[in-house]
Structure formats: structure tokens, C-alpha cells
Motif scaffolding. Structure first.
Motif, PDB file in Angstrom:
ATOM      1  N   GLU A  28      67.438  11.891  42.369  1.00  0.00           N
ATOM      2  CA  GLU A  28      67.553  13.021  41.484  1.00  0.00           C
ATOM      3  C   GLU A  28      66.917  12.723  40.100  1.00  0.00           C
ATOM      4  O   GLU A  28      65.879  13.232  39.733  1.00  0.00           O
ATOM      5  N   THR A  64      63.215  11.959  40.935  1.00  0.00           N
ATOM      6  CA  THR A  64      62.425  13.391  41.026  1.00  0.00           C
ATOM      7  C   THR A  64      62.149  14.223  39.730  1.00  0.00           C
ATOM      8  O   THR A  64      61.201  14.673  39.323  1.00  0.00           O
ATOM      9  N   ARG A 123      59.432  12.138  38.049  1.00  0.00           N
ATOM     10  CA  ARG A 123      58.243  12.550  38.536  1.00  0.00           C
ATOM     11  C   ARG A 123      57.612  13.967  38.040  1.00  0.00           C
ATOM     12  O   ARG A 123      56.444  14.090  38.008  1.00  0.00           O
ATOM     13  N   ASP A 124      58.689  14.917  38.271  1.00  0.00           N
ATOM     14  CA  ASP A 124      58.014  16.261  37.836  1.00  0.00           C
ATOM     15  C   ASP A 124      57.801  16.316  36.256  1.00  0.00           C
ATOM     16  O   ASP A 124      56.630  17.025  35.799  1.00  0.00           O
TER      17      ASP A 124
END
Length: 357
Positions: A4, A7, A10-11
Motif C-alpha cells: 500500500e 502504491t 508510485r501514484d
């Protein structure tokens, strides 16, 4: 720091890649993304000049401001592991000190020189590379109580590295454009008279006066470039750099125009960041070929690689390197790069770096 967190990091990076985000925000978001996927107590996150891999700005967290010069002295002059110029050419651009020393980080000169008093367990370094071009580097350092970097956290930094490289490339290119300033555009006739010019031209023309008294018409510095471009038989344009009366460097591009009447189009603009190092090298009396070789030396290329890059023999490259050392009064490649950096670029870097406590 699981999937999590990765992610989310990365976003965060994906959002700034496609936006018109400035380099300061890109650095902040990159640092936050790195904190999200791995633990560290000290950090240097730097943009670099792609031609030399020397740092141009960034964020330093945890390290004292006075540690900047010793860090770069160690990087450029001392032997060691995971040097940035080596990482930038490696198939794996992320590495830890613990792994490369088989767990004995005290073997590393940087540990003795800088890290021992801090209580350091490990160092993770990354070069942010797209294709063959490096746009930035980072140095993450963990405290003794946190232990070495776990392999899964190293893998997550490795997965983020290409996204960080893309973000840095966009930010550095926008920074170059933003600091570039408006360009002066002129049309010069066959008698070296100004035929037309843009509104911004006057201020930059004033920069090119060679005496205390304003020259009527075209400044002689510019006239020489225009004449050379007009009669050149080897190129379709001439690009040169000139120093204005304020000490500011300007880039001049002169292009002969069609029609056969001797007209030349001229663009005058502030010198880009990528122009600065060649200017400094030329001030040592280096030839254009020697400047090319210094830029490749700064990237860490070996003699045989430089020879292949420039289509020269290794013997010729070694002769050039000896001449370069003689002109710059140094005895090694590391000392050469360190001299250029410390004498000409370090003050500017220190002004461009933000320090976080």
C-alpha cells in the motif's frame, strides 16, 4: 512499508510526471515517496548536470550544511564503493553499501571519513537514469538502530527509480527554460546593420558593448559572429558564447538566411546551465576536443570507452588527458573533476540546496 505504501509513492510520482510541476515540488514529492517505501535518517537528493553528473541542486536532510563539501570531496577524490558515475552506467542503478562490502561497511572510506561519528548502519545509493542519461542521484543513510536496508525496501526504491528519473527530466528541462529568459531575435543585413529586432533585444545588445561608450548599431562582438556565420562554408549556423559587460554569459546563434543578400538571423539568450561547464573548461585553455574528453571523464568513462565514443585511438586519448592535466595543474581524473566542481560550481550548489533538519 508494504504494497500500500509503495502504491501510494508510485501514484504520487505519476501525478507529478505529467503535471507542469516545478523542480522544488518534484524534489519534495520524491523525498516523500522515498520515505514512504524505506526508512532512513539522512538523505541527499540531487539533480545533476547530465553531461558531467555533477550536482546542480537538491534537498539535504539530516546532514549538517558543512558536510556538503567533505561529501563531494570523498565522492570525487577518494576510492570507494557505489560511486554515482559508476551507478549511472550500471545495469542496476540502485545499490547498498552493506551489500557491496559483504556487511563490513567500515571498509568504505566514506564510513571512516563521514559516517562513523553519526552511527550509520548502511547507505543506499541510486542514480535516476533514462536510457543512457542520468538526471539525478540520491544517497539514503540508515542509523545503526535501524540496521541495513532490507532487500524488499531496496527493491521498492529500484522500482520507483525510473519514475523519479522521468520526473527529474521534466523538472530540469522546465527549469532550464524558466531560467533561460526571453530571447532577443534580430535580422542583420549584408552590411551588418540591424534590419529588425524584437522588443527584448536592446537590453541584451547593451550587454555586448565592448567599451564604456555605447556602440552605434551592431556591437562588434556580435558583428564578428555574424560575419563568420555569413561566410562559413562548413556549417549552416554558428553557435558561440560571449561574456557581457555585467559578467553574465550569453549564447549567440547566427544563421544565414535564404535569398543571397547576406542577411543573417541572430538569437541572443542567457547561457543555459549546460553551457557553464564548457565555458569554465575553455577558460583553462583547453581545446574543443579536450573539453569533450573532460566531460566524458566526469561521467567516469575509461580511456577505451572515450576512444570509442570519439572515434580516436586510446593512445591519442591518453595524450589528450596528459595535456589536460598539464593545463589544469592536476595529477588525476578525480582531482580534475573535483577542481572544476569545488572552484567553480560548489558555491552555486550550496545556494541551490535546501537543508531539512
Amino acid at each position: 512499508m508494504g504494497i500500500e505504501a509503495f502504491t501510494g509513492a508510485r501514484d504520487r510520482l505519476l501525478r507529478i510526471i505529467d503535471d507542469e510541476t516545478d523542480i522544488a515540488m518534484i524534489l519534495d514529492e520524491t523525498l516523500a515517496s522515498l520515505h514512504a517505501v524505506t526508512r532512513f535518517s539522512w538523505c541527499a537528493l540531487m539533480t545533476v548536470d547530465p553531461r558531467t553528473l555533477l550536482p546542480t541542486g537538491g534537498i539535504v536532510e539530516g546532514f549538517a550544511a558543512e558536510a556538503c563539501a567533505p561529501f563531494w570531496d570523498n565522492e570525487l577524490l577518494a576510492p570507494g564503493f557505489n560511486k554515482f558515475n559508476a551507478l549511472a552506467r550500471s545495469t542496476d542503478t540502485v545499490a547498498t553499501l552493506y551489500d557491496v562490502t559483504d556487511g563490513d561497511i567500515e571498509r568504505a572510506p566514506i564510513y571512516t571519513d563521514l559516517y562513523a561519528p553519526l552511527g550509520v548502519a548502511d547507505e543506499l545509493r541510486a542514480a535516476f537514469v533514462l536510457g543512457t542519461t542520468c538526471w539525478g542521484v540520491t544517497d539514503l543513510v540508515r542509523a545503526t538502530e535501524d540496521g541495513p536496508f532490507p532487500s524488499h525496501e531496496v527493491s521498492q526504491v529500484r522500482s520507483l527509480a525510473p519514475l523519479i528519473a522521468r520526473a527529474f527530466r521534466g523538472g530540469v528541462c522546465r527549469l532550464d527554460a524558466a531560467t533561460h529568459g526571453p530571447a532577443a531575435m534580430l535580422v542583420i543585413d549584408g552590411r551588418n546593420q540591424i534590419q529588425n529586432m524584437t522588443m527584448e533585444s536592446r537590453a541584451l545588445l547593451d550587454e555586448l558593448q565592448t567599451s564604456g561608450v555605447a556602440e552605434p548599431g551592431l556591437p562588434s562582438l556580435l558583428g564578428a559572429a555574424v560575419t563568420r556565420a555569413r561566410f562559413s562554408r562548413t556549417s549552416t549556423n554558428l553557435v558561440t558564447r560571449v561574456c557581457g559587460i555585467s559578467g553574465r554569459w550569453l549564447r549567440v546563434t547566427a544563421v544565414p538566411m535564404e535569398g543571397g543578400r547576406g542577411q543573417v538571423g541572430v538569437m541572443i539568450e542567457p547561457a543555459r546551465s549546460s553551457d557553464v561547464v564548457p565555458i569554465l573548461l575553455e577558460s583553462y585553455g583547453l581545446t574543443q576536443r579536450e573539453v569533450e574528453i573532460v566531460l566524458l571523464l566526469a561521467r567516469g568513462l575509461a580511456t577505451k570507452d572515450i576512444a570509442a565514443e570519439l572515434s580516436l585511438s586510446s593512445h591519442t586519448v591518453r595524450d589528450h588527458v596528459k595535456a589536460i592535466f598539464d593545463k589544469t595543474h592536476v595529477n588525476s581524473r578525480g582531482e580534475l573533476v573535483a577542481r572544476i566542481f569545488s572552484e567553480h560550481l560548489l558555491d552555486g550548489l550550496e545556494a541551490a540546496v535546501r537543508h531539512h533538519s
